[in-house]
Design a protein around this motif. Structure first.
Motif, PDB file in Angstrom:
ATOM      1  N   GLY A 244       0.832  -1.203   0.000  1.00 20.71           N
ATOM      2  CA  GLY A 244       0.000   0.000   0.000  1.00 20.71           C
ATOM      3  C   GLY A 244       0.866   1.252   0.000  1.00 20.71           C
ATOM      4  N   ASP A 245       0.615   2.125  -0.980  1.00 19.13           N
ATOM      5  CA  ASP A 245       1.343   3.401  -1.042  1.00 19.13           C
ATOM      6  C   ASP A 245       0.335   4.542  -0.864  1.00 19.13           C
ATOM      7  N   ASP A 246      -0.368   4.920  -1.948  1.00 20.94           N
ATOM      8  CA  ASP A 246      -1.350   6.017  -1.849  1.00 20.94           C
ATOM      9  C   ASP A 246      -2.403   5.753  -0.769  1.00 20.94           C
TER      10      ASP A 246
ATOM     11  N   ALA B   1       3.715  -2.306   3.294  1.00 25.45           N
ATOM     12  CA  ALA B   1       3.558  -0.854   3.181  1.00 25.45           C
ATOM     13  C   ALA B   1       4.745  -0.234   2.479  1.00 25.45           C
ATOM     14  N   LEU B   2       4.452   0.719   1.584  1.00 29.14           N
ATOM     15  CA  LEU B   2       5.509   1.536   1.019  1.00 29.14           C
ATOM     16  C   LEU B   2       5.802   2.654   2.018  1.00 29.14           C
ATOM     17  N   ILE B   3       7.076   3.000   2.167  1.00 32.50           N
ATOM     18  CA  ILE B   3       7.466   3.969   3.182  1.00 32.50           C
ATOM     19  C   ILE B   3       8.186   5.144   2.521  1.00 32.50           C
ATOM     20  N   LYS B   4       7.559   6.341   2.639  1.00 32.99           N
ATOM     21  CA  LYS B   4       8.146   7.555   2.080  1.00 32.99           C
ATOM     22  C   LYS B   4       8.172   8.616   3.172  1.00 32.99           C
ATOM     23  N   VAL B   5       9.357   9.108   3.490  1.00 29.41           N
ATOM     24  CA  VAL B   5       9.496  10.036   4.609  1.00 29.41           C
ATOM     25  C   VAL B   5       8.648  11.297   4.409  1.00 29.41           C
TER      26      VAL B   5
ATOM     27  N   THR C 104       5.610   4.179  11.714  1.00 31.32           N
ATOM     28  CA  THR C 104       4.838   3.386  10.752  1.00 31.32           C
ATOM     29  C   THR C 104       5.571   2.073  10.448  1.00 31.32           C
ATOM     30  N   ILE C 105       6.872   2.148  10.317  1.00 37.10           N
ATOM     31  CA  ILE C 105       7.665   0.933  10.067  1.00 37.10           C
ATOM     32  C   ILE C 105       7.506  -0.047  11.236  1.00 37.10           C
TER      33      ILE C 105
ATOM     34  N   GLN D  26       7.875  -4.102   4.609  1.00 35.46           N
ATOM     35  CA  GLN D  26       7.975  -2.671   4.308  1.00 35.46           C
ATOM     36  C   GLN D  26       8.979  -2.479   3.183  1.00 35.46           C
ATOM     37  N   MET D  27       8.675  -1.543   2.281  1.00 34.75           N
ATOM     38  CA  MET D  27       9.603  -1.162   1.221  1.00 34.75           C
ATOM     39  C   MET D  27       9.856   0.339   1.320  1.00 34.75           C
ATOM     40  N   ILE D  28      11.116   0.709   1.538  1.00 35.85           N
ATOM     41  CA  ILE D  28      11.453   2.132   1.585  1.00 35.85           C
ATOM     42  C   ILE D  28      11.471   2.661   0.144  1.00 35.85           C
TER      43      ILE D  28
END
Ligand SMILES: O=C(O)[C@@H](CO)OP(=O)(O)O
Ligand SMILES: [Mg+2]
Length: 420
Positions: free
Chosen positions: A312-314, A335-339, A351-352, A362-364
């Motif tokens: 999940g990103d958006d 989960a996609l992880i964007k700072v 969140t991580i 998790q994918m950074i």
């Protein structure tokens, strides 16, 4: 131990799409200054923390960030400079309180995240450890992540081609990070040859991948498998697998998923993914459905979640509360992880942690607009999540992250590589 921010300032610089962004420079306790470059997305989730843009059409068509820069140099610096903090968590909480909005829209998530990233870097420096070690949570084993090379760009990241946004190759079976990068670069070169040979353009999209005019995702996947095998690798989980980010919110219109001229319901889209994962070595699908299609996501997870990573990103936007809700509702398994989606390093780590404890992977991730800042390479290593996506193995702002991973591996022979 406490520390004091001794200097803090920001300027407006350009990102990789030639749009303005911030460079934030900070020092603690009079030590050497460090800088952070702020990333920026194009296919953004509607619940992301809010980037502050000037809106003055006469400068950069309204995209300037001088107000966000002014907030760092003015209000934020006045509030935090000289003040004692026990750690990054306390600083980030102070920034959140100072902003006072749910979405960081007053001071700007771009201003706040730049301060947070620069502070993390400065604190690592003052502790005398590499950034990745500073970012490692207690009880977590750091590891080198599988790089996910986005070699074909479509959607919002390239003009008039494919509906799916990202086609990534992921060397899951590589013995080391350095060998994984080599595989990525060799396959990228093969793919260029295959595309050129078939008369396609080898022009690049925003993330350094090729942006050919190919109609269906299946045709791209066929080419990718060829490129992997021609380069001498096995296509699959024990060699080089494929990860997709269709970024489906972007082609979900009037209640249908509009792919290559077809109008698909959620269930038809799910069956399309089932066929794709039967036919091709696709191990991971990010944003397979739109961010407002939670029921569809739940059915997608029930249908494919046992055998495919569903990221999940958006839909999650690195938000601890939304992620907690999504875990309870079983809408995905990763989960996609964007700072910059949430706006501070502390909330990103939170969140991580939530994902890790729920058994979600998790994918950074980078953003489509980047600077040469390599913060996320360290974040991926430090959190031990095993996955990083940061574009093609081409273009300086993407390669900076992969080269940072190579450098970390070279200096730390004992760090394991892979999904874990
Ligand atoms: O959708 C995504 O995952 C990202 C990064 O690849 O794109 P953007 O930064 O444009 O949101
Ligand atoms: Mg995405």
């Amino acid at each position: 131990m406490t520390y004091r921010i001794s200097s803090l300032s920001a300027i407006e610089i350009l990102d990789s799409r030639s749009r303005p962004t911030l460079a934030v420079t900070l020092a603690v306790d009079g030590a050497t200054q460090v800088t952070a470059g702020v990333p920026s997305g194009a296919s953004t989730g509607t619940r992301e923390a809010v980037e502050l843009r000037d809106g003055d059409k006469a400068r950069y068509g309204g995209l300037g960030v001088t107000r966000a820069v002014g907030n760092v140099n003015g209000e934020i610096a006045a509030a935090v400079r000289g003040r004692e903090f026990a750690g990054l968590g306390e600083l980030d909480r102070a920034l959140i309180e100072l902003d006072g909005t749910e979405t960081k829209s007053r001071l700007g998530a771009n201003a706040i995240v730049g301060v947070s990233m620069a502070a993390a870097r400065a604190l690592a420096q003052s502790a005398g450890v590499p950034l990745w070690r500073y970012l490692t949570p207690e009880g977590v084993a750091p590891r080198l992540p599988v790089p996910h090379f986005n070699v074909v760009n479509g959607g919002a990241h390239a003009a008039n081609n494919l509906d799916f946004q990202e086609f990534m190759i992921a060397p899951l079976g590589a013995p080391t990070l350095t060998e994984a990068v080599r595989a990525g670069a060799e396959i990228y070169a093969k793919l260029r040859g295959l595309l050129a040979g078939a008369g396609h353009s080898v022009g690049l999209g925003d993330e350094g991948g090729f942006a050919p005019q190919i109609d269906t995702p299946e045709d791209v996947l066929t080419l990718l498998v060829h490129a992997i095998e021609d380069a001498g690798y096995r296509a699959g989980r024990d060699g080089v697998a494929i990860a997709l980010d269709p970024a489906a919110s972007e082609f979900h219109r009037a209640g249908f998923y509009q792919v290559a001229g077809e109008k698909l319901s959620s269930d038809e889209m799910i069956e399309r993914y089932a066929l794709i994962t039967d036919r091709f070595p696709v191990y991971s699908i990010e944003d397979g459905l739109a961010e407002d299609d939670w029921d569809g996501w739940t059915r997608l997870n029930a249908r494919l979640g046992e055998r495919v990573q569903l990221v999940g990103d958006d839909i999650l936007v690195t938000n601890p509360a939304i992620t907690t809700e999504a875990i309870a509702k079983n809408v995905a398994n990763s989960a996609l992880i964007k700072v910059n989606q949430i706006g501070t390093v502390t909330e990103t780590l939170e969140t991580i942690r939530i994902c890790r404890e729920a058994g979600w992977t998790q994918m950074i991730s980078h953003r489509s607009g980047e600077t040469p800042d390599d913060f996320i390479a360290d974040l991926a290593v430090g959190t031990g999540c095993g996955q990083l996506k940061t574009g093609a193995p081409a273009r300086g702002e993407r390669v900076a992250k992969y080269n940072r991973l190579i450098t970390i591996e070279a200096a730390n022979e004992n760090l394991p590589y892979g999904l874990g």
